[in-house]
Design a protein around this motif. Structure first.
Motif, PDB file in Angstrom:
ATOM      1  N   LEU A   1       0.870  -1.178   0.000  1.00  0.00           N
ATOM      2  CA  LEU A   1       0.000   0.000   0.000  1.00  0.00           C
ATOM      3  C   LEU A   1       0.906   1.225   0.000  1.00  0.00           C
ATOM      4  O   LEU A   1       1.723   1.393   0.901  1.00  0.00           O
ATOM      5  CB  LEU A   1      -0.908   0.005   1.235  1.00  0.00           C
ATOM      6  N   ASN A   2       0.777   2.054  -1.010  1.00  0.00           N
ATOM      7  CA  ASN A   2       1.577   3.269  -1.116  1.00  0.00           C
ATOM      8  C   ASN A   2       0.661   4.458  -1.360  1.00  0.00           C
ATOM      9  O   ASN A   2      -0.324   4.347  -2.105  1.00  0.00           O
ATOM     10  CB  ASN A   2       2.574   3.161  -2.279  1.00  0.00           C
ATOM     11  N   TRP A   3       0.993   5.586  -0.749  1.00  0.00           N
ATOM     12  CA  TRP A   3       0.261   6.815  -1.005  1.00  0.00           C
ATOM     13  C   TRP A   3       1.193   7.992  -0.794  1.00  0.00           C
ATOM     14  O   TRP A   3       2.247   7.858  -0.200  1.00  0.00           O
ATOM     15  CB  TRP A   3      -0.995   6.907  -0.142  1.00  0.00           C
ATOM     16  N   TRP A   4       0.790   9.132  -1.310  1.00  0.00           N
ATOM     17  CA  TRP A   4       1.636  10.313  -1.259  1.00  0.00           C
ATOM     18  C   TRP A   4       0.766  11.563  -1.246  1.00  0.00           C
ATOM     19  O   TRP A   4      -0.263  11.630  -1.913  1.00  0.00           O
ATOM     20  CB  TRP A   4       2.567  10.338  -2.479  1.00  0.00           C
ATOM     21  N   PRO A   5       1.170  12.557  -0.480  1.00  0.00           N
ATOM     22  CA  PRO A   5       0.399  13.798  -0.446  1.00  0.00           C
ATOM     23  C   PRO A   5       0.656  14.662  -1.679  1.00  0.00           C
ATOM     24  O   PRO A   5       1.802  14.893  -2.055  1.00  0.00           O
ATOM     25  CB  PRO A   5       0.895  14.494   0.826  1.00  0.00           C
ATOM     26  N   ASN A   6      -0.426  15.073  -2.332  1.00  0.00           N
ATOM     27  CA  ASN A   6      -0.345  16.015  -3.453  1.00  0.00           C
ATOM     28  C   ASN A   6      -0.739  17.425  -3.025  1.00  0.00           C
ATOM     29  O   ASN A   6      -0.355  18.397  -3.663  1.00  0.00           O
ATOM     30  CB  ASN A   6      -1.267  15.603  -4.597  1.00  0.00           C
ATOM     31  N   PHE A   7      -1.533  17.513  -1.967  1.00  0.00           N
ATOM     32  CA  PHE A   7      -2.016  18.799  -1.498  1.00  0.00           C
ATOM     33  C   PHE A   7      -2.228  18.700   0.003  1.00  0.00           C
ATOM     34  O   PHE A   7      -2.629  17.655   0.510  1.00  0.00           O
ATOM     35  CB  PHE A   7      -3.333  19.156  -2.206  1.00  0.00           C
ATOM     36  N   ALA A   8      -1.959  19.792   0.704  1.00  0.00           N
ATOM     37  CA  ALA A   8      -2.144  19.818   2.154  1.00  0.00           C
ATOM     38  C   ALA A   8      -2.576  21.211   2.585  1.00  0.00           C
ATOM     39  O   ALA A   8      -2.312  22.202   1.902  1.00  0.00           O
ATOM     40  CB  ALA A   8      -0.846  19.447   2.859  1.00  0.00           C
ATOM     41  N   GLY A   9      -3.228  21.270   3.715  1.00  0.00           N
ATOM     42  CA  GLY A   9      -3.625  22.547   4.290  1.00  0.00           C
ATOM     43  C   GLY A   9      -3.585  22.446   5.797  1.00  0.00           C
ATOM     44  O   GLY A   9      -3.539  21.350   6.367  1.00  0.00           O
ATOM     45  N   ILE A  10      -3.583  23.596   6.428  1.00  0.00           N
ATOM     46  CA  ILE A  10      -3.539  23.623   7.886  1.00  0.00           C
ATOM     47  C   ILE A  10      -4.356  24.817   8.379  1.00  0.00           C
ATOM     48  O   ILE A  10      -4.412  25.853   7.714  1.00  0.00           O
ATOM     49  CB  ILE A  10      -2.078  23.680   8.391  1.00  0.00           C
ATOM     50  N   ALA A  11      -4.985  24.642   9.523  1.00  0.00           N
ATOM     51  CA  ALA A  11      -5.759  25.726  10.128  1.00  0.00           C
ATOM     52  C   ALA A  11      -4.820  26.852  10.546  1.00  0.00           C
ATOM     53  O   ALA A  11      -3.652  26.610  10.873  1.00  0.00           O
ATOM     54  CB  ALA A  11      -6.521  25.201  11.352  1.00  0.00           C
ATOM     55  N   ARG A  12      -5.308  28.056  10.545  1.00  0.00           N
ATOM     56  CA  ARG A  12      -4.510  29.201  10.976  1.00  0.00           C
ATOM     57  C   ARG A  12      -3.978  28.985  12.389  1.00  0.00           C
ATOM     58  O   ARG A  12      -2.875  29.407  12.716  1.00  0.00           O
ATOM     59  CB  ARG A  12      -5.345  30.471  10.917  1.00  0.00           C
TER      60      ARG A  12
END
Length: 143
Positions: A87-98
């Protein structure tokens, strides 16, 4: 007409202009991305069950056959089965709360070397400074 002292007006103006840059700042999602990458790397080594339980809070939510479940129920902490596909996965987009204490990652997933979908994970900063996920899900897709 009510008159306010000029010093009060100046103090208010100073407070607003000083706070404005702080309110406009955005938190850096790099720690969330780093946690996601470490989660994926560890899971590739120890298996799905161990990886998922290690990187989640105890009551993290997943969907199991279309129903909401907890990670510990769906992925009990156990050794990796010999026939478990990679099982492989990778982040393409991320965000974080202020506030910097809640974030998300999303990206592609492969099972056994075949592209099978996209994941979406919600992360929460823990009291010890580590990141643990609280929700993990996704959807199927081949591209």
């Amino acid at each position: 007409m009510i008159r306010r002292p000029a010093s009060l007006a100046l103090a208010l103006l100073a407070a607003v202009t000083t706070a404005a840059p702080a309110l406009a700042q955005t938190a850096d999602p790099a720690p969330v991305v780093a946690a996601e990458r470490a989660f994926a790397a560890e899971t590739a080594t120890v298996g799905v069950n161990r990886g998922f339980t290690h990187w989640s809070v105890d009551d993290a939510v997943v969907f199991d056959e279309g129903r909401a479940s907890t990670v510990r129920k769906t992925y009990p902490d156990r050794d990796r089965p010999a026939d478990e596909p990679g099982l492989n996965w990778w982040p393409n987009f991320a965000g974080i709360a202020r506030s910097g204490d809640l974030g998300f990652t999303t990206g592609g997933v492969e099972v056994g070397g075949r592209r099978t979908g996209h994941y979406f994970t919600v992360w929460k900063l823990q009291a010890d400074g580590s990141w643990k996920w609280v929700y993990d899900g996704g959807s199927g897709a081949t591209a």
